[in-house]
Design an enzyme around this catalytic site. Sequence first.
Site, PDB file in Angstrom:
ATOM      1  N   ASP A   8     -18.804  48.461 131.177  1.00  0.00           N
ATOM      2  CA  ASP A   8     -20.017  47.796 130.719  1.00  0.00           C
ATOM      3  C   ASP A   8     -19.622  46.523 129.983  1.00  0.00           C
ATOM      4  OD1 ASP A   8     -21.273  49.982 131.734  1.00  0.00           O
ATOM      5  OD2 ASP A   8     -22.119  50.692 129.847  1.00  0.00           O
ATOM      6  N   ASP A 129     -33.004  54.549 136.448  1.00  0.00           N
ATOM      7  CA  ASP A 129     -32.724  54.963 135.076  1.00  0.00           C
ATOM      8  C   ASP A 129     -33.996  55.564 134.514  1.00  0.00           C
ATOM      9  OD1 ASP A 129     -30.334  53.645 135.570  1.00  0.00           O
ATOM     10  OD2 ASP A 129     -31.023  51.783 134.642  1.00  0.00           O
TER      11      ASP A 129
END
Length: 256
Positions: A8, A129
């Site tokens: 990330d 998500d």
Amino acid sequence: MQVIPAIDLLEGRCVRLYQGDYDKSEVFGENPADTAKQWVEQGATRIHVVDLDGAKAGKVVNLSAIETIVNAVSIPVEVGGGLRGKESVQQLFNIGVEWAILGTVAVEQPQLVQELAEQFPQKIIVGIDARNGKVATRGWLETSEVLATQLAVQMQEFGAAEVIYTDIHRDGTLSGPNLDALRELAAVVDIPIIASGGVSSVTDLLSLLALEPQGVTGAIVGRALYTGDISLREAVRAVGDGRIQDIPPHGFSTFA
């Protein structure tokens, strides 16, 4: 089953967030390319990259860092975060990214996903998500009324190559994957599902392995790799090719 390390990116550095909260970030590395090479050395066959700055900005922000990752490894790299137009997707493919992951636009501009899937066959992955079964968008800052299962079915019809399912309440918490939600999703689509969020141990990966026949073909692992809760080498031995379950009765296993 593939074990896919996550990188990330926030301001060019490798970080992990807690439940998607940008105010709860922890830096794990200053050099994303070195991190990627480390995972390859330990057996990774695919790298998952999220442009966290891009997710908020709605465009690719960490392009330079992503390019260094792609150039540093010989395995395929998938990238998501802020891909809300053809230009951003094309930017990634131009630097050698294998798959582009679309999230927010799947809810807000589903026809764009269809167009991109037609233009780039088997190159478009949809990231779903979810909070309590409903799809979150814009870097998890907003929650829609769209059900994860409903979106998955539509995206399969539009040509998505795979679905990456993240349970936001589990992400970065090391609390284990949401097996019930994954089963529910696998029951409504035929394309591969990649599990993401909450994987904290090889035991969690083995529990996901039970869902492989239903179509859960991989797991993205983030925080647990960086904290040492999971050894990527051991994880690959446990659930990857040549895993201990596949060894003949009189075979030999070095897995400990």
